[in-house]
Design a protein around this motif. Sequence first.
Motif, PDB file in Angstrom:
ATOM      1  N   SER A  33     -31.702  -5.146 -36.399  1.00 25.45           N
ATOM      2  CA  SER A  33     -32.177  -6.501 -36.685  1.00 25.45           C
ATOM      3  C   SER A  33     -33.048  -6.531 -37.933  1.00 25.45           C
ATOM      4  CB  SER A  33     -32.955  -7.034 -35.478  1.00 25.45           C
ATOM      5  OG  SER A  33     -33.488  -8.321 -35.748  1.00 25.45           O
ATOM      6  N   LEU A  50     -25.399  -6.785 -37.792  1.00 27.61           N
ATOM      7  CA  LEU A  50     -25.723  -7.279 -36.461  1.00 27.61           C
ATOM      8  C   LEU A  50     -24.484  -7.409 -35.586  1.00 27.61           C
ATOM      9  CD1 LEU A  50     -28.352 -10.128 -37.054  1.00 27.61           C
ATOM     10  CD2 LEU A  50     -28.751  -7.860 -36.082  1.00 27.61           C
ATOM     11  N   GLY A  90     -36.834  -9.594 -32.188  1.00 28.01           N
ATOM     12  CA  GLY A  90     -36.086  -8.530 -31.523  1.00 28.01           C
ATOM     13  C   GLY A  90     -36.810  -7.988 -30.306  1.00 28.01           C
ATOM     14  N   SER A  96     -22.400  -1.267 -29.469  1.00 24.95           N
ATOM     15  CA  SER A  96     -21.531  -2.444 -29.554  1.00 24.95           C
ATOM     16  C   SER A  96     -20.292  -2.293 -28.675  1.00 24.95           C
ATOM     17  CB  SER A  96     -21.104  -2.694 -31.010  1.00 24.95           C
ATOM     18  OG  SER A  96     -20.222  -1.689 -31.463  1.00 24.95           O
ATOM     19  N   TYR A 106     -31.038 -13.519 -27.515  1.00 27.04           N
ATOM     20  CA  TYR A 106     -31.335 -13.297 -28.933  1.00 27.04           C
ATOM     21  C   TYR A 106     -30.690 -14.377 -29.787  1.00 27.04           C
ATOM     22  CZ  TYR A 106     -31.605 -11.006 -33.495  1.00 27.04           C
ATOM     23  OH  TYR A 106     -31.854 -10.729 -34.823  1.00 27.04           O
ATOM     24  N   SER A 160     -27.605 -10.520 -24.706  1.00 28.78           N
ATOM     25  CA  SER A 160     -27.434 -10.848 -26.118  1.00 28.78           C
ATOM     26  C   SER A 160     -27.569 -12.331 -26.419  1.00 28.78           C
ATOM     27  CB  SER A 160     -26.072 -10.354 -26.609  1.00 28.78           C
ATOM     28  OG  SER A 160     -25.029 -10.954 -25.860  1.00 28.78           O
ATOM     29  N   LYS A 174     -31.485  -1.516 -31.498  1.00 26.58           N
ATOM     30  CA  LYS A 174     -31.162  -2.908 -31.794  1.00 26.58           C
ATOM     31  C   LYS A 174     -32.193  -3.537 -32.725  1.00 26.58           C
ATOM     32  CE  LYS A 174     -28.418  -4.393 -27.802  1.00 26.58           C
ATOM     33  NZ  LYS A 174     -28.345  -5.360 -26.678  1.00 26.58           N
ATOM     34  N   GLU A 182     -22.611  -0.735 -24.198  1.00 30.84           N
ATOM     35  CA  GLU A 182     -24.074  -0.611 -24.172  1.00 30.84           C
ATOM     36  C   GLU A 182     -24.552   0.173 -22.962  1.00 30.84           C
ATOM     37  OE1 GLU A 182     -27.943  -3.575 -23.873  1.00 30.84           O
ATOM     38  OE2 GLU A 182     -26.146  -4.256 -24.948  1.00 30.84           O
ATOM     39  N   ILE A 206     -24.525  -7.705 -31.847  1.00 25.95           N
ATOM     40  CA  ILE A 206     -25.569  -8.697 -31.613  1.00 25.95           C
ATOM     41  C   ILE A 206     -25.144 -10.016 -32.244  1.00 25.95           C
ATOM     42  CG2 ILE A 206     -27.978  -9.339 -32.031  1.00 25.95           C
ATOM     43  CD1 ILE A 206     -28.616  -6.362 -32.248  1.00 25.95           C
ATOM     44  N   LEU A 214     -25.392   2.751 -33.068  1.00 25.54           N
ATOM     45  CA  LEU A 214     -25.237   1.295 -33.063  1.00 25.54           C
ATOM     46  C   LEU A 214     -23.801   0.914 -32.725  1.00 25.54           C
ATOM     47  CD1 LEU A 214     -27.278   0.230 -36.243  1.00 25.54           C
ATOM     48  CD2 LEU A 214     -27.994   0.154 -33.850  1.00 25.54           C
ATOM     49  N   THR A 264     -23.363  -3.677 -34.331  1.00 26.85           N
ATOM     50  CA  THR A 264     -24.236  -3.560 -33.164  1.00 26.85           C
ATOM     51  C   THR A 264     -23.839  -4.493 -32.033  1.00 26.85           C
ATOM     52  OG1 THR A 264     -25.988  -3.220 -34.832  1.00 26.85           O
ATOM     53  CG2 THR A 264     -26.680  -3.277 -32.552  1.00 26.85           C
ATOM     54  N   LEU A 296     -34.302  -8.881 -27.457  1.00 28.27           N
ATOM     55  CA  LEU A 296     -33.209  -7.917 -27.425  1.00 28.27           C
ATOM     56  C   LEU A 296     -33.205  -7.037 -26.177  1.00 28.27           C
ATOM     57  CD1 LEU A 296     -32.955  -6.814 -31.167  1.00 28.27           C
ATOM     58  CD2 LEU A 296     -31.287  -8.118 -29.837  1.00 28.27           C
TER      59      LEU A 296
END
Length: 331
Positions: free
Chosen positions: A212, A52, A107, A191, A118, A115, A208, A194, A58, A187, A56, A111
């Motif tokens: 997740s 995550l 998600g 990160s 989330y 961010s 995403k 985006e 997240i 991914l 990514t 998502l």
Amino acid sequence: MTEFSKRIHLPWGIAILFFLMLFPVVNDSRSMLILFTQIFIFAIFAMSFDILLGYTGIVSFGHCMFFGIGSYSIALMLDRYEATLINFFIAVCVAVVLAALVSYVIGMLSLRLKSHFYAMLTLAVSQLFLVLAEKWRTLTHGGDGFTFHVPDIFRDRFSFYYISLISLVVLFLLLRLFTTSSLGKVLKAISQNEQRAEALGYKILHYKVIASIVAGTVAAFSGALYVVTLRFVNTTVFSIETTLDALLMTMIGGLGTLAGAIAGAGVVEFIQHFLSELAGDYPIFERWSIFLGLLYIIVLLAFPSGLAGAVQTLTNRKRKKAKEEKLKQAA
């Protein structure tokens, strides 16, 4: 990873794995066997969190809920039915499916937004699971928790050590394939930038959500292994401290590196074990969590990119120096 890095890391990886395979044979310390087993389990959990945050970008404050889902799925199944391997595997499947469903719903709800939505939603849902586990005493026995039986093969610490180690190696290889695939590269691009990835035509939300789901299912599996080694479960598996442990492990090891997550888990667990042992002999270490926090700060200040980043930097320096020496000799 470059071909040079592969040549450097592969021999070390094989050597470490060989050492871990032989460790129970040459060392009969029960406490060390338990410690290494804990490291393997939390390394799996840290890798799931790194999917995550590291790969990514997240941020999740409620990753513990997937750990708790795995823990309670196994505990409830083995408590109410016969403790057999078949029931264990059924419980693992239930935990993985439930974790996938929860991560998919959360998600899809959050998502598509920024961010931090989330992060806050995962925190809220994890606390909802915590309250549910506390209040539904007829099922979970509340904060007191409950003990349960496990299959015979898990009763032997020696056997469970190898089960945990094999689980770690298999999941590392699978996640390695995932992160180095074309999906994993997208991914990583998300990160880093985006907006640019979206401009190139990638459906950011879908990628995403996939990340997740993968992270949630792997975390659920680590939670299942965790309670099996304890043969006991309570609501602490849903506590935010569990998520913070995963965060520290990935930060110390190095974001975006699965090997770093494993190294971070080893460092954190060894430090916790060492300080708790010192607390028994020296009263000053009774508040060992304070010293633990200071050590984390020092490590993060000394290695801002984590242990994996520090090793990579050192490797690059050696490579650069070797090239310069070759150029001088050629001249």
